[in-house]
Design a protein around this motif. Structure first.
Motif, PDB file in Angstrom:
ATOM      1  N   VAL A 193       5.585 -41.753  30.821  1.00 32.32           N
ATOM      2  CA  VAL A 193       6.834 -41.027  30.523  1.00 32.32           C
ATOM      3  C   VAL A 193       7.437 -40.547  31.834  1.00 32.32           C
ATOM      4  CG1 VAL A 193       7.843 -39.051  29.326  1.00 32.32           C
ATOM      5  CG2 VAL A 193       5.919 -40.287  28.297  1.00 32.32           C
ATOM      6  N   SER A 194       8.674 -40.952  32.108  1.00 31.18           N
ATOM      7  CA  SER A 194       9.347 -40.466  33.316  1.00 31.18           C
ATOM      8  C   SER A 194      10.203 -39.246  33.020  1.00 31.18           C
ATOM      9  CB  SER A 194      10.214 -41.573  33.924  1.00 31.18           C
ATOM     10  OG  SER A 194      11.172 -42.027  32.987  1.00 31.18           O
ATOM     11  N   MET A 195      10.821 -39.191  31.845  1.00 32.53           N
ATOM     12  CA  MET A 195      11.630 -38.045  31.434  1.00 32.53           C
ATOM     13  C   MET A 195      11.507 -37.892  29.930  1.00 32.53           C
ATOM     14  SD  MET A 195      15.160 -38.586  33.602  1.00 32.53           S
ATOM     15  CE  MET A 195      15.749 -36.957  33.174  1.00 32.53           C
ATOM     16  N   GLY A 196      11.576 -36.655  29.456  1.00 36.65           N
ATOM     17  CA  GLY A 196      11.544 -36.430  28.016  1.00 36.65           C
ATOM     18  C   GLY A 196      10.910 -35.101  27.667  1.00 36.65           C
ATOM     19  N   ALA A 197      10.903 -34.796  26.376  1.00 40.68           N
ATOM     20  CA  ALA A 197      10.322 -33.554  25.867  1.00 40.68           C
ATOM     21  C   ALA A 197       9.787 -33.821  24.481  1.00 40.68           C
ATOM     22  CB  ALA A 197      11.368 -32.434  25.839  1.00 40.68           C
ATOM     23  N   GLY A 198       8.784 -33.052  24.079  1.00 40.40           N
ATOM     24  CA  GLY A 198       8.222 -33.254  22.748  1.00 40.40           C
ATOM     25  C   GLY A 198       6.959 -32.454  22.557  1.00 40.40           C
ATOM     26  N   VAL A 199       6.183 -32.872  21.561  1.00 40.18           N
ATOM     27  CA  VAL A 199       4.934 -32.214  21.186  1.00 40.18           C
ATOM     28  C   VAL A 199       3.800 -33.211  21.385  1.00 40.18           C
ATOM     29  CG1 VAL A 199       3.652 -31.101  19.330  1.00 40.18           C
ATOM     30  CG2 VAL A 199       6.122 -30.757  19.511  1.00 40.18           C
ATOM     31  N   LEU A 200       2.723 -32.763  21.998  1.00 40.44           N
ATOM     32  CA  LEU A 200       1.568 -33.626  22.243  1.00 40.44           C
ATOM     33  C   LEU A 200       0.546 -33.442  21.128  1.00 40.44           C
ATOM     34  CD1 LEU A 200       1.075 -33.087  26.075  1.00 40.44           C
ATOM     35  CD2 LEU A 200       1.987 -35.110  24.948  1.00 40.44           C
ATOM     36  N   PRO A 201      -0.157 -34.520  20.757  1.00 43.92           N
ATOM     37  CA  PRO A 201      -1.188 -34.388  19.713  1.00 43.92           C
ATOM     38  C   PRO A 201      -2.319 -33.503  20.192  1.00 43.92           C
ATOM     39  CG  PRO A 201      -1.301 -36.552  20.756  1.00 43.92           C
ATOM     40  CD  PRO A 201      -0.062 -35.893  21.280  1.00 43.92           C
ATOM     41  N   GLY A 202      -2.769 -32.615  19.305  1.00 48.90           N
ATOM     42  CA  GLY A 202      -3.876 -31.725  19.645  1.00 48.90           C
ATOM     43  C   GLY A 202      -5.037 -31.966  18.719  1.00 48.90           C
ATOM     44  N   GLU A 203      -5.994 -31.056  18.736  1.00 42.97           N
ATOM     45  CA  GLU A 203      -7.155 -31.175  17.873  1.00 42.97           C
ATOM     46  C   GLU A 203      -6.746 -30.894  16.437  1.00 42.97           C
ATOM     47  OE1 GLU A 203     -10.166 -28.631  19.270  1.00 42.97           O
ATOM     48  OE2 GLU A 203     -10.365 -29.582  21.230  1.00 42.97           O
ATOM     49  N   SER A 204      -7.096 -31.796  15.536  1.00 45.84           N
ATOM     50  CA  SER A 204      -6.740 -31.608  14.124  1.00 45.84           C
ATOM     51  C   SER A 204      -7.593 -30.490  13.532  1.00 45.84           C
ATOM     52  CB  SER A 204      -6.972 -32.913  13.353  1.00 45.84           C
ATOM     53  OG  SER A 204      -8.314 -33.330  13.487  1.00 45.84           O
ATOM     54  N   GLY A 205      -6.957 -29.730  12.658  1.00 42.97           N
ATOM     55  CA  GLY A 205      -7.673 -28.650  11.991  1.00 42.97           C
ATOM     56  C   GLY A 205      -8.029 -27.495  12.891  1.00 42.97           C
ATOM     57  N   ALA A 206      -7.227 -27.267  13.933  1.00 45.24           N
ATOM     58  CA  ALA A 206      -7.517 -26.150  14.838  1.00 45.24           C
ATOM     59  C   ALA A 206      -7.425 -24.832  14.094  1.00 45.24           C
ATOM     60  CB  ALA A 206      -6.544 -26.170  16.004  1.00 45.24           C
ATOM     61  N   VAL A 207      -8.348 -23.922  14.386  1.00 46.32           N
ATOM     62  CA  VAL A 207      -8.367 -22.629  13.713  1.00 46.32           C
ATOM     63  C   VAL A 207      -8.491 -21.543  14.766  1.00 46.32           C
ATOM     64  CG1 VAL A 207      -9.381 -23.524  11.577  1.00 46.32           C
ATOM     65  CG2 VAL A 207     -10.878 -22.774  13.421  1.00 46.32           C
ATOM     66  N   GLY A 208      -8.334 -20.306  14.307  1.00 44.92           N
ATOM     67  CA  GLY A 208      -8.534 -19.172  15.198  1.00 44.92           C
ATOM     68  C   GLY A 208      -7.535 -19.118  16.316  1.00 44.92           C
ATOM     69  N   GLU A 209      -8.052 -18.870  17.541  1.00 46.32           N
ATOM     70  CA  GLU A 209      -7.194 -18.683  18.714  1.00 46.32           C
ATOM     71  C   GLU A 209      -6.377 -19.934  19.015  1.00 46.32           C
ATOM     72  OE1 GLU A 209      -7.607 -17.468  23.444  1.00 46.32           O
ATOM     73  OE2 GLU A 209      -9.352 -17.403  22.103  1.00 46.32           O
ATOM     74  N   ALA A 210      -6.997 -21.133  18.869  1.00 44.57           N
ATOM     75  CA  ALA A 210      -6.281 -22.382  19.162  1.00 44.57           C
ATOM     76  C   ALA A 210      -5.071 -22.547  18.254  1.00 44.57           C
ATOM     77  CB  ALA A 210      -7.228 -23.572  19.017  1.00 44.57           C
ATOM     78  N   ALA A 211      -5.239 -22.216  16.973  1.00 43.94           N
ATOM     79  CA  ALA A 211      -4.117 -22.340  16.041  1.00 43.94           C
ATOM     80  C   ALA A 211      -3.058 -21.287  16.324  1.00 43.94           C
ATOM     81  CB  ALA A 211      -4.626 -22.219  14.605  1.00 43.94           C
ATOM     82  N   ALA A 212      -3.481 -20.074  16.731  1.00 42.55           N
ATOM     83  CA  ALA A 212      -2.533 -18.992  16.980  1.00 42.55           C
ATOM     84  C   ALA A 212      -1.644 -19.278  18.181  1.00 42.55           C
ATOM     85  CB  ALA A 212      -3.287 -17.678  17.192  1.00 42.55           C
ATOM     86  N   GLU A 213      -2.106 -20.116  19.144  1.00 43.93           N
ATOM     87  CA  GLU A 213      -1.317 -20.402  20.332  1.00 43.93           C
ATOM     88  C   GLU A 213      -0.160 -21.351  20.063  1.00 43.93           C
ATOM     89  OE1 GLU A 213      -4.121 -21.852  23.156  1.00 43.93           O
ATOM     90  OE2 GLU A 213      -4.726 -19.848  23.810  1.00 43.93           O
ATOM     91  N   GLY A 214      -0.157 -22.001  18.916  1.00 37.80           N
ATOM     92  CA  GLY A 214       0.950 -22.907  18.585  1.00 37.80           C
ATOM     93  C   GLY A 214       0.731 -24.299  19.147  1.00 37.80           C
ATOM     94  N   GLU A 215       1.661 -25.186  18.844  1.00 37.68           N
ATOM     95  CA  GLU A 215       1.531 -26.585  19.251  1.00 37.68           C
ATOM     96  C   GLU A 215       1.702 -26.752  20.762  1.00 37.68           C
ATOM     97  OE1 GLU A 215       4.505 -28.274  16.806  1.00 37.68           O
ATOM     98  OE2 GLU A 215       6.163 -27.271  17.799  1.00 37.68           O
ATOM     99  N   LEU A 216       1.137 -27.829  21.283  1.00 34.75           N
ATOM    100  CA  LEU A 216       1.202 -28.125  22.709  1.00 34.75           C
ATOM    101  C   LEU A 216       2.483 -28.906  22.995  1.00 34.75           C
ATOM    102  CD1 LEU A 216      -0.211 -28.074  25.476  1.00 34.75           C
ATOM    103  CD2 LEU A 216      -1.328 -30.218  24.846  1.00 34.75           C
ATOM    104  N   THR A 217       3.406 -28.274  23.698  1.00 33.88           N
ATOM    105  CA  THR A 217       4.699 -28.889  23.975  1.00 33.88           C
ATOM    106  C   THR A 217       4.827 -29.214  25.454  1.00 33.88           C
ATOM    107  OG1 THR A 217       5.750 -26.729  24.314  1.00 33.88           O
ATOM    108  CG2 THR A 217       5.792 -27.626  22.083  1.00 33.88           C
ATOM    109  N   TYR A 218       5.756 -30.110  25.757  1.00 37.44           N
ATOM    110  CA  TYR A 218       5.976 -30.489  27.152  1.00 37.44           C
ATOM    111  C   TYR A 218       7.447 -30.799  27.375  1.00 37.44           C
ATOM    112  CZ  TYR A 218       6.714 -35.420  26.041  1.00 37.44           C
ATOM    113  OH  TYR A 218       7.237 -36.589  25.564  1.00 37.44           O
ATOM    114  N   MET A 219       7.865 -30.693  28.622  1.00 40.30           N
ATOM    115  CA  MET A 219       9.174 -31.161  29.083  1.00 40.30           C
ATOM    116  C   MET A 219       8.971 -31.766  30.464  1.00 40.30           C
ATOM    117  SD  MET A 219      12.771 -29.169  29.809  1.00 40.30           S
ATOM    118  CE  MET A 219      13.228 -29.097  28.089  1.00 40.30           C
ATOM    119  N   ARG A 220       9.379 -33.010  30.618  1.00 41.66           N
ATOM    120  CA  ARG A 220       9.215 -33.714  31.895  1.00 41.66           C
ATOM    121  C   ARG A 220      10.578 -34.165  32.392  1.00 41.66           C
ATOM    122  NH1 ARG A 220       4.573 -38.026  33.113  1.00 41.66           N
ATOM    123  NH2 ARG A 220       3.612 -36.075  33.770  1.00 41.66           N
TER     124      ARG A 220
END
Length: 254
Positions: free
Chosen positions: A192-219
């Motif tokens: 990816v040279s340019m773009g923005a979106g959501v990256l796949p994370g661990e399925s079924g995340a619970v607790g602190e991982a779920a509370a942090e929200g989805e993993l996003t990026y902008m390049r």
């Protein structure tokens, strides 16, 4: 007639232990690092003194400093920094903002998307908040640190910075070595040279991982402009040179 002696039965040897699995990790060892095919940044020859002087003279008319009252760093005049979507004298780099929406945002700078990051900063602002502010207009991040004449250290190798966002102090930025999670993100985005979106994370995340929200990026492409050994600026470049989110990151030693 003598009684024949009977030999005691030979004890059976225990079966050999099964070979360890390929992915097994000893209790006292850290898990293997993710498979990363990113390349090392190129190590180009240091420019000669005459080349440095020419670049300095060339950039004089676009780098007169303007002091922003809330912080000490010099800020280049916005109207003079771009011409047809390009900064004269700047070097194009790849910049990536990434992180969980409710956790601190990270900024990674690479020579290109297929190189290992040359700089990773953890900024004291939430990922979702920064992306929201960028959607509303220009965002200026100023990173200041103290000048120490006795230390010979490159500007981007300074370990900690006081951080200002649009002139308001918001905390600190910390330089760190890329973690396994950082390298995993860079590897997923290597095409990816340019773009923005959501990256796949661990399925079924619970607790602190779920509370942090989805993993996003902008390049995006960034233009790196070196003012001196104590000041550098990274300007996010938009494809059309006008619309879209804008971000400027200033590094300065004072």
């Amino acid at each position: 007639m003598p009684t024949p002696k009977h030999k005691p039965p030979t004890p059976k040897r225990p079966p050999p232990p099964p070979p360890p699995a390929a992915n097994a990790v000893a209790p006292d060892q850290s898990p293997p690092r993710p498979q990363v095919s990113l390349q090392q940044p190129s190590h180009k020859k240091t420019p000669s003194k005459s080349t440095k002087l020419f670049r300095r003279v060339k950039s004089v008319f676009r780098s007169f400093p303007v002091i922003n009252p809330p912080c000490k760093m010099p800020v280049s005049i916005h109207t003079n920094r771009m011409h047809e979507g390009h900064i004269h004298g700047g070097k194009q780099m790849t910049g990536t903002l990434f992180g969980h929406r409710k956790s601190r945002v990270n900024l990674a700078i690479q020579e290109n998307p297929r190189c290992l990051p040359m700089l990773v900063l953890e900024l004291s602002i939430q990922t979702g908040k920064l992306l929201q502010d960028m959607g509303l207009g220009l965002v200026r991040i100023a990173l200041e640190c103290e000048k120490n004449p006795s230390e010979k250290i490159k500007l981007i190798d300074e370990p900690i910075w006081t951080m200002y966002c649009n002139g308001r102090k918001v905390g600190y930025a910390v330089k760190r070595e890329p973690t396994d999670d950082d390298l995993k993100v860079m590897q997923m985005l290597h095409a990816v040279s340019m773009g923005a979106g959501v990256l796949p994370g661990e399925s079924g995340a619970v607790g602190e991982a779920a509370a942090e929200g989805e993993l996003t990026y902008m390049r995006a492409h960034f233009e790196r402009v070196v003012g001196s050994k104590d000041s550098e600026t990274y300007y996010m470049m938009n494809p059309d040179g006008n619309s879209g989110p804008e971000l400027s990151v200033f590094f300065v030693r004072v």
